[in-house]
Design a protein around this motif. Structure first.
Motif, PDB file in Angstrom:
ATOM      1  N   ALA A  61       0.850  -1.193   0.000  1.00  0.00           N
ATOM      2  CA  ALA A  61       0.000   0.000   0.000  1.00  0.00           C
ATOM      3  C   ALA A  61       0.885   1.241   0.000  1.00  0.00           C
ATOM      4  CB  ALA A  61      -0.908  -0.006   1.222  1.00  0.00           C
ATOM      5  N   PRO A  62       0.495   2.281  -0.718  1.00  0.00           N
ATOM      6  CA  PRO A  62       1.322   3.490  -0.766  1.00  0.00           C
ATOM      7  C   PRO A  62       1.292   4.244   0.561  1.00  0.00           C
ATOM      8  CG  PRO A  62      -0.768   3.880  -1.839  1.00  0.00           C
ATOM      9  CD  PRO A  62      -0.733   2.417  -1.518  1.00  0.00           C
ATOM     10  N   GLU A  63       2.313   5.023   0.811  1.00  0.00           N
ATOM     11  CA  GLU A  63       2.338   5.896   1.982  1.00  0.00           C
ATOM     12  C   GLU A  63       1.727   7.229   1.597  1.00  0.00           C
ATOM     13  OE1 GLU A  63       5.271   6.094   5.237  1.00  0.00           O
ATOM     14  OE2 GLU A  63       6.606   5.203   3.753  1.00  0.00           O
ATOM     15  N   LEU A  64       0.526   7.452   2.053  1.00  0.00           N
ATOM     16  CA  LEU A  64      -0.168   8.694   1.740  1.00  0.00           C
ATOM     17  C   LEU A  64       0.151   9.800   2.737  1.00  0.00           C
ATOM     18  CD1 LEU A  64      -3.680   7.169   0.899  1.00  0.00           C
ATOM     19  CD2 LEU A  64      -1.924   7.912  -0.721  1.00  0.00           C
ATOM     20  N   TYR A  65       0.723   9.408   3.878  1.00  0.00           N
ATOM     21  CA  TYR A  65       1.005  10.369   4.948  1.00  0.00           C
ATOM     22  C   TYR A  65       2.364  10.031   5.557  1.00  0.00           C
ATOM     23  CZ  TYR A  65      -0.426  13.345   8.969  1.00  0.00           C
ATOM     24  OH  TYR A  65      -0.555  14.332   9.938  1.00  0.00           O
ATOM     25  N   PRO A  66       3.425  10.088   4.728  1.00  0.00           N
ATOM     26  CA  PRO A  66       4.754   9.680   5.207  1.00  0.00           C
ATOM     27  C   PRO A  66       5.212  10.552   6.375  1.00  0.00           C
ATOM     28  CG  PRO A  66       4.899  10.809   3.085  1.00  0.00           C
ATOM     29  CD  PRO A  66       3.451  10.562   3.333  1.00  0.00           C
ATOM     30  N   GLU A  67       5.828   9.908   7.342  1.00  0.00           N
ATOM     31  CA  GLU A  67       6.172  10.595   8.590  1.00  0.00           C
ATOM     32  C   GLU A  67       7.062  11.809   8.364  1.00  0.00           C
ATOM     33  OE1 GLU A  67       7.566   9.407  13.122  1.00  0.00           O
ATOM     34  OE2 GLU A  67       7.458   7.880  11.563  1.00  0.00           O
ATOM     35  N   TYR A  68       8.019  11.711   7.435  1.00  0.00           N
ATOM     36  CA  TYR A  68       8.950  12.820   7.227  1.00  0.00           C
ATOM     37  C   TYR A  68       8.296  14.050   6.600  1.00  0.00           C
ATOM     38  CZ  TYR A  68       9.285  11.838   2.183  1.00  0.00           C
ATOM     39  OH  TYR A  68       9.015  11.667   0.853  1.00  0.00           O
ATOM     40  N   LEU A  69       7.066  13.868   6.054  1.00  0.00           N
ATOM     41  CA  LEU A  69       6.372  14.980   5.405  1.00  0.00           C
ATOM     42  C   LEU A  69       5.156  15.473   6.180  1.00  0.00           C
ATOM     43  CD1 LEU A  69       6.147  14.331   1.527  1.00  0.00           C
ATOM     44  CD2 LEU A  69       7.171  16.291   2.693  1.00  0.00           C
ATOM     45  N   ARG A  70       4.880  14.853   7.324  1.00  0.00           N
ATOM     46  CA  ARG A  70       3.602  15.132   7.991  1.00  0.00           C
ATOM     47  C   ARG A  70       3.424  16.589   8.384  1.00  0.00           C
ATOM     48  NH1 ARG A  70       2.954   9.529  11.551  1.00  0.00           N
ATOM     49  NH2 ARG A  70       2.887   8.189   9.654  1.00  0.00           N
ATOM     50  N   LYS A  71       4.462  17.225   8.846  1.00  0.00           N
ATOM     51  CA  LYS A  71       4.335  18.632   9.231  1.00  0.00           C
ATOM     52  C   LYS A  71       3.944  19.480   8.024  1.00  0.00           C
ATOM     53  CE  LYS A  71       6.832  22.385  11.587  1.00  0.00           C
ATOM     54  NZ  LYS A  71       6.673  23.410  10.529  1.00  0.00           N
ATOM     55  N   THR A 104       5.246  22.673 -12.002  1.00  0.00           N
ATOM     56  CA  THR A 104       6.579  22.061 -11.992  1.00  0.00           C
ATOM     57  C   THR A 104       6.638  20.740 -11.229  1.00  0.00           C
ATOM     58  OG1 THR A 104       7.174  23.384 -10.046  1.00  0.00           O
ATOM     59  CG2 THR A 104       7.733  24.283 -12.216  1.00  0.00           C
ATOM     60  N   ARG A 105       5.521  20.292 -10.698  1.00  0.00           N
ATOM     61  CA  ARG A 105       5.498  19.006  -9.990  1.00  0.00           C
ATOM     62  C   ARG A 105       4.194  18.294 -10.307  1.00  0.00           C
ATOM     63  NH1 ARG A 105       6.098  21.003  -3.882  1.00  0.00           N
ATOM     64  NH2 ARG A 105       7.168  22.766  -4.824  1.00  0.00           N
ATOM     65  N   ARG A 106       4.261  16.973 -10.399  1.00  0.00           N
ATOM     66  CA  ARG A 106       3.081  16.216 -10.808  1.00  0.00           C
ATOM     67  C   ARG A 106       1.976  16.279  -9.756  1.00  0.00           C
ATOM     68  NH1 ARG A 106       2.958   9.859 -12.864  1.00  0.00           N
ATOM     69  NH2 ARG A 106       0.747   9.850 -13.463  1.00  0.00           N
ATOM     70  N   PHE A 107       2.364  16.124  -8.500  1.00  0.00           N
ATOM     71  CA  PHE A 107       1.410  16.196  -7.401  1.00  0.00           C
ATOM     72  C   PHE A 107       1.873  17.258  -6.412  1.00  0.00           C
ATOM     73  CE2 PHE A 107       1.380  11.759  -8.987  1.00  0.00           C
ATOM     74  CZ  PHE A 107       0.110  11.769  -9.544  1.00  0.00           C
ATOM     75  N   LEU A 108       1.111  17.488  -5.371  1.00  0.00           N
ATOM     76  CA  LEU A 108       1.394  18.617  -4.489  1.00  0.00           C
ATOM     77  C   LEU A 108       2.750  18.522  -3.814  1.00  0.00           C
ATOM     78  CD1 LEU A 108      -2.146  19.108  -2.916  1.00  0.00           C
ATOM     79  CD2 LEU A 108      -1.001  20.618  -4.546  1.00  0.00           C
ATOM     80  N   PHE A 109       3.228  17.290  -3.571  1.00  0.00           N
ATOM     81  CA  PHE A 109       4.540  17.121  -2.940  1.00  0.00           C
ATOM     82  C   PHE A 109       5.533  16.408  -3.851  1.00  0.00           C
ATOM     83  CE2 PHE A 109       1.925  18.081   0.750  1.00  0.00           C
ATOM     84  CZ  PHE A 109       2.750  18.970   1.433  1.00  0.00           C
ATOM     85  N   GLY A 110       5.268  16.425  -5.147  1.00  0.00           N
ATOM     86  CA  GLY A 110       6.249  15.850  -6.062  1.00  0.00           C
ATOM     87  C   GLY A 110       5.712  14.714  -6.901  1.00  0.00           C
ATOM     88  N   ASP A 111       6.415  13.584  -6.881  1.00  0.00           N
ATOM     89  CA  ASP A 111       6.124  12.471  -7.787  1.00  0.00           C
ATOM     90  C   ASP A 111       5.068  11.500  -7.268  1.00  0.00           C
ATOM     91  OD1 ASP A 111       8.099  13.533  -9.359  1.00  0.00           O
ATOM     92  OD2 ASP A 111       9.621  12.041  -8.837  1.00  0.00           O
ATOM     93  N   PHE A 112       4.595  11.673  -6.041  1.00  0.00           N
ATOM     94  CA  PHE A 112       3.692  10.682  -5.450  1.00  0.00           C
ATOM     95  C   PHE A 112       2.503  11.368  -4.791  1.00  0.00           C
ATOM     96  CE2 PHE A 112       7.155  11.805  -2.679  1.00  0.00           C
ATOM     97  CZ  PHE A 112       6.525  12.139  -1.478  1.00  0.00           C
ATOM     98  N   ILE A 113       1.400  10.638  -4.728  1.00  0.00           N
ATOM     99  CA  ILE A 113       0.160  11.144  -4.139  1.00  0.00           C
ATOM    100  C   ILE A 113       0.248  11.112  -2.616  1.00  0.00           C
ATOM    101  CG2 ILE A 113      -2.297  10.613  -3.842  1.00  0.00           C
ATOM    102  CD1 ILE A 113      -2.281   9.616  -6.737  1.00  0.00           C
ATOM    103  N   THR A 114      -0.243  12.164  -1.995  1.00  0.00           N
ATOM    104  CA  THR A 114      -0.321  12.224  -0.535  1.00  0.00           C
ATOM    105  C   THR A 114      -1.761  12.538  -0.117  1.00  0.00           C
ATOM    106  OG1 THR A 114       0.130  14.596  -0.374  1.00  0.00           O
ATOM    107  CG2 THR A 114       2.050  13.102  -0.380  1.00  0.00           C
TER     108      THR A 114
END
Length: 322
Positions: A150-160, A209-219
């Protein structure tokens, strides 16, 4: 709903009543398979995002789902009803109206019964209607039941950063369209309108300039934004007077929206018929030819299936997306 307006005519959404978190600490809601039922309506953006996350993470066999009609019942109080089910009752809970699980949990409850709401099947009581945090619970403490890979939609390093952006998206976009549509003064409407489109302009630049709000992956942030964008042209543009631009008139937001719509979990949980029925036939703020209410015929769904070429903005191929 009259309690949800300030003296200046601006709309202020009611607070959530049932906010006990899910987890394994004392006083938290236990994480258990088959214990809970998620009640939603496909018309509602707040509920839709929980259903998207449930689908993406493979929680469909863990948390059951009950679906309310997009049409408000013709009763004195604002409610949702299960008229789509046989005999007009949810087949698991045996309830006709959403308010029943709220009153079961708190007989003194006087607010609007909202979706999404999680119901504990052991007592048929509403236990969590905190739409702002519900997806985060599904993404974190429910991890033991996530499907493989399953993808990480809320990765810990990006949560803030995700939390900060989610807060902006909520106030200025998700709830921003409602602040426009439900405003009871010209000044309140115009302030909300200007704030909404200033933020959409900013997001348009971000997505150039980025595919999704935080880059290459959906969050989690993408899911929250999607729930509003997908309803924008078919409901909010006319109904809520958010009529400066259609999303289809933005180069990058429109490509981004099509990209998400074509991603597993998004398009198949999007019910345009339910969305149109709710916003154009059910919500009473719409004045449409006096007492005659007309259901819009569009949109052409092939527009959402058209090529977007957003993958060119990615530095890597994510197997989850394609």
């Amino acid at each position: 709903m009259t309690k949800e307006f300030n003296k200046d005519g601006s709309f202020q959404r009611q607070i959530n009543r049932f906010t006990t978190p899910f987890g394994d600490q004392p006083g938290e809601l236990p994480i258990e398979k088959d214990r809970y039922r998620l009640l939603w309506s496909p018309a509602c953006p707040w509920a839709h995002r929980s259903v998207i996350v449930r689908h993406i993470l493979g929680l469909e066999e863990v948390i059951s789902i009950g679906t309310a009609s997009p049409m408000r019942p013709q009763i004195e109080e604002v409610d949702w009803e299960f008229s789509l089910d046989p005999d007009g009752v949810d087949p698991v809970l045996g309830i006709k109206y959403m308010s029943e699980v709220y009153k079961q949990a708190d007989p003194t409850y006087e607010g609007r019964p909202t979706v999404p709401v999680i119901v504990d099947l052991t007592n048929k009581q509403a236990v969590n209607n905190d739409y702002f945090k519900l997806t985060n619970y599904l993404e974190t403490v429910w991890a033991p039941y996530h499907k493989e890979q399953a993808p990480e939609l809320y990765p810990e390093y990006l949560r803030k950063e995700i939390d900060e952006l989610n807060d902006v998206i909520f106030h200025e976009v998700n709830n921003g369209v409602y602040k426009c549509g439900f405003a009871r003064s010209q000044d309140a409407y115009e302030e909300a309108y200007d704030t909404l489109f200033a933020r959409l302009d900013d997001l348009e630049k971000r997505l150039a300039t980025r595919r999704f709000l935080f880059g290459d992956f959906i969050t989690d942030s993408d899911i929250r934004l999607y729930a509003t964008l997908i309803r924008f042209d078919v409901a909010y543009y006319n109904g809520f007077k958010t009529n400066r631009n259609l999303i289809r008139e933005y180069e990058h937001l429109w490509g981004y929206l099509r990209d998400l719509y074509q991603t597993p979990g998004f398009g198949e949980t999007t019910d345009f018929d339910a969305i149109k029925m709710h916003y154009h036939l059910s919500i009473t703020i719409f004045q449409n030819n006096g007492d005659v209410k007309i259901l819009p015929k569009g949109p052409d769904l092939m527009l959402f299936e058209s090529l977007h070429n957003r993958e060119k903005l990615s530095s890597q191929v994510d197997p989850f997306l394609r």
